[in-house]
Each structure stands twice: as C-alpha cells, then as structure tokens.
Motif scaffolding. Sequence first.
Motif, PDB file in Angstrom:
ATOM      1  N   GLU A   1       4.552 -36.643 -32.592  1.00  0.00           N
ATOM      2  CA  GLU A   1       4.998 -37.794 -31.805  1.00  0.00           C
ATOM      3  C   GLU A   1       6.385 -38.252 -32.232  1.00  0.00           C
ATOM      4  O   GLU A   1       7.207 -38.634 -31.390  1.00  0.00           O
ATOM      5  N   THR A   2       6.653 -38.233 -33.537  1.00  0.00           N
ATOM      6  CA  THR A   2       7.967 -38.686 -34.019  1.00  0.00           C
ATOM      7  C   THR A   2       9.077 -37.808 -33.448  1.00  0.00           C
ATOM      8  O   THR A   2      10.148 -38.303 -33.059  1.00  0.00           O
ATOM      9  N   TYR A   3       8.836 -36.512 -33.384  1.00  0.00           N
ATOM     10  CA  TYR A   3       9.831 -35.608 -32.806  1.00  0.00           C
ATOM     11  C   TYR A   3      10.044 -35.909 -31.328  1.00  0.00           C
ATOM     12  O   TYR A   3      11.186 -36.007 -30.855  1.00  0.00           O
ATOM     13  N   LEU A   4       8.950 -36.055 -30.587  1.00  0.00           N
ATOM     14  CA  LEU A   4       9.067 -36.333 -29.159  1.00  0.00           C
ATOM     15  C   LEU A   4       9.806 -37.641 -28.901  1.00  0.00           C
ATOM     16  O   LEU A   4      10.682 -37.711 -28.027  1.00  0.00           O
ATOM     17  N   LEU A   5       9.462 -38.685 -29.643  1.00  0.00           N
ATOM     18  CA  LEU A   5      10.145 -39.968 -29.461  1.00  0.00           C
ATOM     19  C   LEU A   5      11.636 -39.830 -29.745  1.00  0.00           C
ATOM     20  O   LEU A   5      12.480 -40.385 -29.027  1.00  0.00           O
ATOM     21  N   GLY A   6      11.968 -39.078 -30.788  1.00  0.00           N
ATOM     22  CA  GLY A   6      13.372 -38.899 -31.136  1.00  0.00           C
ATOM     23  C   GLY A   6      14.149 -38.139 -30.083  1.00  0.00           C
ATOM     24  O   GLY A   6      15.228 -38.550 -29.665  1.00  0.00           O
ATOM     25  N   VAL A   7      13.593 -37.017 -29.626  1.00  0.00           N
ATOM     26  CA  VAL A   7      14.335 -36.175 -28.685  1.00  0.00           C
ATOM     27  C   VAL A   7      14.398 -36.819 -27.301  1.00  0.00           C
ATOM     28  O   VAL A   7      15.422 -36.708 -26.600  1.00  0.00           O
ATOM     29  N   LEU A   8      13.349 -37.519 -26.884  1.00  0.00           N
ATOM     30  CA  LEU A   8      13.401 -38.211 -25.599  1.00  0.00           C
ATOM     31  C   LEU A   8      14.430 -39.341 -25.644  1.00  0.00           C
ATOM     32  O   LEU A   8      15.204 -39.541 -24.695  1.00  0.00           O
ATOM     33  N   GLY A   9      14.451 -40.080 -26.743  1.00  0.00           N
ATOM     34  CA  GLY A   9      15.449 -41.127 -26.901  1.00  0.00           C
ATOM     35  C   GLY A   9      16.864 -40.576 -26.887  1.00  0.00           C
ATOM     36  O   GLY A   9      17.798 -41.217 -26.375  1.00  0.00           O
ATOM     37  N   PHE A  10      17.037 -39.383 -27.430  1.00  0.00           N
ATOM     38  CA  PHE A  10      18.350 -38.743 -27.504  1.00  0.00           C
ATOM     39  C   PHE A  10      18.948 -38.530 -26.120  1.00  0.00           C
ATOM     40  O   PHE A  10      20.169 -38.622 -25.939  1.00  0.00           O
ATOM     41  N   ILE A  11      18.103 -38.253 -25.120  1.00  0.00           N
ATOM     42  CA  ILE A  11      18.624 -38.022 -23.766  1.00  0.00           C
ATOM     43  C   ILE A  11      18.506 -39.269 -22.881  1.00  0.00           C
ATOM     44  O   ILE A  11      18.757 -39.205 -21.684  1.00  0.00           O
ATOM     45  N   GLY A  12      18.113 -40.395 -23.486  1.00  0.00           N
ATOM     46  CA  GLY A  12      18.129 -41.663 -22.760  1.00  0.00           C
ATOM     47  C   GLY A  12      16.781 -42.182 -22.316  1.00  0.00           C
ATOM     48  O   GLY A  12      16.715 -43.200 -21.617  1.00  0.00           O
ATOM     49  N   LEU A  13      15.697 -41.511 -22.713  1.00  0.00           N
ATOM     50  CA  LEU A  13      14.348 -41.963 -22.336  1.00  0.00           C
ATOM     51  C   LEU A  13      13.769 -42.759 -23.494  1.00  0.00           C
ATOM     52  O   LEU A  13      13.216 -42.198 -24.454  1.00  0.00           O
ATOM     53  N   THR A  14      13.893 -44.074 -23.408  1.00  0.00           N
ATOM     54  CA  THR A  14      13.508 -44.938 -24.526  1.00  0.00           C
ATOM     55  C   THR A  14      12.289 -45.813 -24.245  1.00  0.00           C
ATOM     56  O   THR A  14      11.729 -46.404 -25.165  1.00  0.00           O
ATOM     57  N   ASP A  15      11.874 -45.893 -22.986  1.00  0.00           N
ATOM     58  CA  ASP A  15      10.688 -46.680 -22.632  1.00  0.00           C
ATOM     59  C   ASP A  15       9.486 -45.737 -22.664  1.00  0.00           C
ATOM     60  O   ASP A  15       9.068 -45.185 -21.652  1.00  0.00           O
ATOM     61  N   VAL A  16       8.943 -45.523 -23.866  1.00  0.00           N
ATOM     62  CA  VAL A  16       7.914 -44.504 -24.077  1.00  0.00           C
ATOM     63  C   VAL A  16       6.640 -45.152 -24.606  1.00  0.00           C
ATOM     64  O   VAL A  16       6.676 -45.912 -25.581  1.00  0.00           O
ATOM     65  N   THR A  17       5.518 -44.855 -23.968  1.00  0.00           N
ATOM     66  CA  THR A  17       4.198 -45.303 -24.410  1.00  0.00           C
ATOM     67  C   THR A  17       3.395 -44.084 -24.840  1.00  0.00           C
ATOM     68  O   THR A  17       3.294 -43.106 -24.096  1.00  0.00           O
ATOM     69  N   VAL A  18       2.848 -44.132 -26.052  1.00  0.00           N
ATOM     70  CA  VAL A  18       2.014 -43.044 -26.557  1.00  0.00           C
ATOM     71  C   VAL A  18       0.551 -43.444 -26.411  1.00  0.00           C
ATOM     72  O   VAL A  18       0.136 -44.492 -26.906  1.00  0.00           O
ATOM     73  N   VAL A  19      -0.214 -42.613 -25.715  1.00  0.00           N
ATOM     74  CA  VAL A  19      -1.665 -42.769 -25.640  1.00  0.00           C
ATOM     75  C   VAL A  19      -2.253 -41.660 -26.500  1.00  0.00           C
ATOM     76  O   VAL A  19      -2.088 -40.479 -26.198  1.00  0.00           O
ATOM     77  N   ARG A  20      -2.925 -42.035 -27.571  1.00  0.00           N
ATOM     78  CA  ARG A  20      -3.283 -41.074 -28.620  1.00  0.00           C
ATOM     79  C   ARG A  20      -4.787 -40.944 -28.794  1.00  0.00           C
ATOM     80  O   ARG A  20      -5.511 -41.935 -28.867  1.00  0.00           O
TER      81      ARG A  20
END
Length: 203
Positions: free
Chosen positions: A157-176
Amino acid sequence: MTILHIDSSILGGYSVSRSLSAAIVARQQALHPASKVVYRDLVVDAAFHLSDQHMAVFQGGPVTTPALGADLAAGSAYIDDLFAADVIVIGAPMYNFSIPSQLKAWIDRVCVAGRTFQYGANGPEGLLPKGKKVFIASSRGGVYTGGSPAAVLEHHETYLLGVLGFIGLTDVTVVRAEGLNLGEDVKAAAISKAKAEIDAIAA
C-alpha cells in the motif's frame, strides 16, 4: 461519470481483491447510476514488462515488431484511461510484500515524464487533473498494520500511495482485508469489515 476498474490478482474467482474491487465499483454505480465503467484485467490482458526495445522507442527509435507496436498503443491507452476517469478502483493483492508484477507493469506504463508527471523548479509534479478519486482494494495474507512486527516488510500500500501521488492522484481511500491466511474466522472477519467499509462509502 467514468469509473476505471483495474484488477491484478492471478486468483480469478478465488481472489479477495477482485471481490472487493467489484464491490467498490458496484457501490459507485449505485451512487452514480449514469456512470460508465472501463475495465482492465491486467492478468487476462497483460502489458509487456519494460524492455530495451521500449526504451529505444521512447528515445525516438523505430518500432521493430507489430507486437511491440500493439503494446505501446496499449500503454498509451492506459494513460488515456486515467485522464478520462473520474473514479479509479484498483484491485491490489500483496505478493511477496509488494504488488503483483502485472500491476507494476501497468505502473511502469502510466508513469511517463511529460504525460503524467514532469520535473519543475520545485521537483516532480503530477500532471493528472485534480479531483479524481481512487480506491485501492487491498488484500494481504498477513497483518501489517496496528504495530505489527511485519510492518517493516510492507511495500504494498505504501508503494501504491507513493506512486499514485507522484502522478497527481492524492485522493486515495484504501479498503483493506488482511490476515487472510491466519484461519477462516480471521479471513471472514477481515472480508466482512472491508465490505462494511465499502457499504459506507458516501461519494
């Protein structure tokens, strides 16, 4: 409204992440009845992993085979998907402490300088328009939250949050749903909790 639905689990109908991503999409469709869904199954229709041939084309070289040309077109379509989507739902199981290689191949195709990010005076800047919502349907066999000693191994999840934020996707909800390999009772409780969170999504 357009919903981009991405799955990456190799487990087909046995996959928890696929079940959760489908539930999130269904919830979004219930909230937005006129929405359109674009579906990408990264296992059934997998992108090539990056190669020297890809890099040569990126540097202005020729497309040497029809298969490479088709794959480059698919990679460009992945980027178009992101720009067109209002909501992005990603099914992402954990494999060996990180994401599936199929999902990594997709990431390598959408993180393209000049299209989804750029380097400015203050460093990298994401180029995807603001306002897009992302939901990650995360499934994990072990437990990596709540102070778990295994947290140091979590590159998922940490990787996904980082890489998505890198391209401008910062409104992210994780359902785990995690702890899925710790017994049937733990698995059932984790899935039930995740589905309750999905049912509570309000927008």
